[in-house]
Design a protein around this motif. Structure first.
Motif, PDB file in Angstrom:
ATOM      1  N   GLY A  11      -6.544  27.544 -15.383  1.00  0.00           N
ATOM      2  CA  GLY A  11      -7.066  26.544 -16.310  1.00  0.00           C
ATOM      3  C   GLY A  11      -6.317  25.236 -16.336  1.00  0.00           C
ATOM      4  O   GLY A  11      -6.146  24.656 -17.399  1.00  0.00           O
ATOM      5  N   ALA A  12      -5.893  24.738 -15.188  1.00  0.00           N
ATOM      6  CA  ALA A  12      -5.207  23.447 -15.156  1.00  0.00           C
ATOM      7  C   ALA A  12      -6.121  22.353 -15.706  1.00  0.00           C
ATOM      8  O   ALA A  12      -7.309  22.310 -15.401  1.00  0.00           O
ATOM      9  N   GLN A  13      -5.574  21.502 -16.539  1.00  0.00           N
ATOM     10  CA  GLN A  13      -6.319  20.388 -17.116  1.00  0.00           C
ATOM     11  C   GLN A  13      -6.210  19.179 -16.209  1.00  0.00           C
ATOM     12  O   GLN A  13      -5.143  18.884 -15.687  1.00  0.00           O
ATOM     13  N   TRP A  14      -7.297  18.473 -16.030  1.00  0.00           N
ATOM     14  CA  TRP A  14      -7.351  17.237 -15.252  1.00  0.00           C
ATOM     15  C   TRP A  14      -7.168  16.031 -16.155  1.00  0.00           C
ATOM     16  O   TRP A  14      -7.459  16.102 -17.341  1.00  0.00           O
ATOM     17  N   ILE A  15      -6.782  14.929 -15.541  1.00  0.00           N
ATOM     18  CA  ILE A  15      -6.853  13.647 -16.236  1.00  0.00           C
ATOM     19  C   ILE A  15      -7.397  12.635 -15.228  1.00  0.00           C
ATOM     20  O   ILE A  15      -6.969  12.615 -14.071  1.00  0.00           O
ATOM     21  N   PRO A  16      -8.371  11.816 -15.629  1.00  0.00           N
ATOM     22  CA  PRO A  16      -8.905  10.805 -14.709  1.00  0.00           C
ATOM     23  C   PRO A  16      -7.870   9.716 -14.428  1.00  0.00           C
ATOM     24  O   PRO A  16      -7.059   9.385 -15.301  1.00  0.00           O
ATOM     25  N   ARG A  17      -7.941   9.140 -13.258  1.00  0.00           N
ATOM     26  CA  ARG A  17      -6.963   8.132 -12.840  1.00  0.00           C
ATOM     27  C   ARG A  17      -6.971   6.897 -13.745  1.00  0.00           C
ATOM     28  O   ARG A  17      -5.972   6.197 -13.849  1.00  0.00           O
ATOM     29  N   TYR A  18      -8.067   6.616 -14.442  1.00  0.00           N
ATOM     30  CA  TYR A  18      -8.132   5.438 -15.300  1.00  0.00           C
ATOM     31  C   TYR A  18      -7.507   5.668 -16.674  1.00  0.00           C
ATOM     32  O   TYR A  18      -7.316   4.724 -17.436  1.00  0.00           O
ATOM     33  N   GLU A  19      -7.173   6.922 -17.033  1.00  0.00           N
ATOM     34  CA  GLU A  19      -6.551   7.194 -18.336  1.00  0.00           C
ATOM     35  C   GLU A  19      -5.115   6.673 -18.358  1.00  0.00           C
ATOM     36  O   GLU A  19      -4.424   6.663 -17.345  1.00  0.00           O
ATOM     37  N   CYS A  60       7.736   4.604 -15.892  1.00  0.00           N
ATOM     38  CA  CYS A  60       7.066   3.725 -16.853  1.00  0.00           C
ATOM     39  C   CYS A  60       8.030   3.305 -17.961  1.00  0.00           C
ATOM     40  O   CYS A  60       8.456   2.164 -18.012  1.00  0.00           O
ATOM     41  N   VAL A  61       8.387   4.246 -18.812  1.00  0.00           N
ATOM     42  CA  VAL A  61       9.195   3.923 -19.992  1.00  0.00           C
ATOM     43  C   VAL A  61      10.549   3.325 -19.604  1.00  0.00           C
ATOM     44  O   VAL A  61      10.948   2.283 -20.123  1.00  0.00           O
ATOM     45  N   ALA A  62      11.255   3.972 -18.682  1.00  0.00           N
ATOM     46  CA  ALA A  62      12.592   3.496 -18.300  1.00  0.00           C
ATOM     47  C   ALA A  62      12.556   2.129 -17.619  1.00  0.00           C
ATOM     48  O   ALA A  62      13.554   1.414 -17.617  1.00  0.00           O
ATOM     49  N   GLU A  63      11.399   1.761 -17.080  1.00  0.00           N
ATOM     50  CA  GLU A  63      11.267   0.444 -16.446  1.00  0.00           C
ATOM     51  C   GLU A  63      10.719  -0.604 -17.410  1.00  0.00           C
ATOM     52  O   GLU A  63      10.412  -1.726 -17.007  1.00  0.00           O
ATOM     53  N   GLY A  64      10.577  -0.221 -18.690  1.00  0.00           N
ATOM     54  CA  GLY A  64      10.159  -1.172 -19.709  1.00  0.00           C
ATOM     55  C   GLY A  64       8.661  -1.411 -19.796  1.00  0.00           C
ATOM     56  O   GLY A  64       8.230  -2.369 -20.426  1.00  0.00           O
ATOM     57  N   HIS A  65       7.873  -0.547 -19.181  1.00  0.00           N
ATOM     58  CA  HIS A  65       6.413  -0.701 -19.243  1.00  0.00           C
ATOM     59  C   HIS A  65       5.864   0.039 -20.453  1.00  0.00           C
ATOM     60  O   HIS A  65       6.477   0.960 -20.977  1.00  0.00           O
ATOM     61  N   ASP A  66       4.684  -0.364 -20.875  1.00  0.00           N
ATOM     62  CA  ASP A  66       4.013   0.237 -22.024  1.00  0.00           C
ATOM     63  C   ASP A  66       3.098   1.367 -21.541  1.00  0.00           C
ATOM     64  O   ASP A  66       2.128   1.105 -20.826  1.00  0.00           O
ATOM     65  N   PRO A  67       3.374   2.627 -21.919  1.00  0.00           N
ATOM     66  CA  PRO A  67       2.531   3.735 -21.476  1.00  0.00           C
ATOM     67  C   PRO A  67       1.090   3.648 -21.968  1.00  0.00           C
ATOM     68  O   PRO A  67       0.212   4.322 -21.441  1.00  0.00           O
ATOM     69  N   ALA A  68       0.817   2.808 -22.941  1.00  0.00           N
ATOM     70  CA  ALA A  68      -0.550   2.606 -23.405  1.00  0.00           C
ATOM     71  C   ALA A  68      -1.313   1.630 -22.512  1.00  0.00           C
ATOM     72  O   ALA A  68      -2.522   1.476 -22.643  1.00  0.00           O
ATOM     73  N   ARG A  69      -0.600   0.996 -21.578  1.00  0.00           N
ATOM     74  CA  ARG A  69      -1.237   0.017 -20.688  1.00  0.00           C
ATOM     75  C   ARG A  69      -1.177   0.423 -19.212  1.00  0.00           C
ATOM     76  O   ARG A  69      -1.890  -0.141 -18.392  1.00  0.00           O
ATOM     77  N   VAL A  70      -0.336   1.378 -18.880  1.00  0.00           N
ATOM     78  CA  VAL A  70      -0.209   1.827 -17.487  1.00  0.00           C
ATOM     79  C   VAL A  70      -1.094   3.058 -17.303  1.00  0.00           C
ATOM     80  O   VAL A  70      -1.063   3.971 -18.129  1.00  0.00           O
ATOM     81  N   THR A  71      -1.872   3.079 -16.234  1.00  0.00           N
ATOM     82  CA  THR A  71      -2.763   4.209 -15.998  1.00  0.00           C
ATOM     83  C   THR A  71      -2.114   5.243 -15.078  1.00  0.00           C
ATOM     84  O   THR A  71      -1.155   4.944 -14.355  1.00  0.00           O
ATOM     85  N   CYS A  72      -2.672   6.436 -15.107  1.00  0.00           N
ATOM     86  CA  CYS A  72      -2.197   7.500 -14.223  1.00  0.00           C
ATOM     87  C   CYS A  72      -2.328   7.076 -12.763  1.00  0.00           C
ATOM     88  O   CYS A  72      -1.446   7.338 -11.947  1.00  0.00           O
ATOM     89  N   GLY A  73      -3.432   6.408 -12.450  1.00  0.00           N
ATOM     90  CA  GLY A  73      -3.641   5.930 -11.090  1.00  0.00           C
ATOM     91  C   GLY A  73      -2.611   4.902 -10.645  1.00  0.00           C
ATOM     92  O   GLY A  73      -2.313   4.780  -9.457  1.00  0.00           O
TER      93      GLY A  73
END
Length: 139
Positions: A11-19, A60-73
């Motif tokens: 039951g692995a959960q997927w996440i779309p690249r745009y999330e 992401c976080v350690a490089e100062g990026h906002d995880p709400a703006r960076v996508t999985c892709g």
């Protein structure tokens, strides 16, 4: 023969690249996992990568990026590794040990149906096999 399907966590959960990465972190928390296969909806929902909790923190976080703006892709890179559900577990061990990866998606009929983790490996190997696996992954 013990197969990948025999030892995987189903039951692995997927996440779309745009999330976004914050959504990925929420899914990981909700499902009690540390990695999610990433799908590409524009390519028939095929797996295009895998995102880990460590990726979110380090890339992401350690490089100062906002995880709400960076996508999985945005942070998926390289060719995703996986194993067919019917494959012998020895193939999974070689793949994980040879590439020093700790989680391996299990695919059946071109769909991810589960994930093999270090904990799954530990539950199904002898002490000698487990020691060899740990040496290869962490060497």
């Amino acid at each position: 023969m013990t197969t990948a399907k025999d030892i995987m966590h189903p039951g692995a959960q997927w996440i779309p690249r745009y999330e976004t990465l914050d959504r990925a972190a929420q899914m990981m928390r909700d499902h009690g996992v540390g990695a999610l296969p990433v799908s590409d909806p524009e390519n028939g929902d095929r797996m295009c990568g895998i995102i880990t909790d460590r990726d979110i923190v380090v890339r992401c976080v350690a490089e100062g990026h906002d995880p709400a703006r960076v996508t999985c892709g945005d942070i998926c890179e390289g060719t995703p590794r996986w194993i067919d559900a019917a494959s012998d577990i020895s193939l999974a061990l070689r793949e994980m040990g040879g590439r020093q990866i700790r989680r391996l998606p299990v695919v059946e009929n071109k769909r991810v149906i589960g994930m093999i983790s270090e904990a799954d490996i530990a539950r199904h190997l002898s002490d000698d096999q487990l020691a060899e696996f740990v040496h290869r992954v962490y060497a």
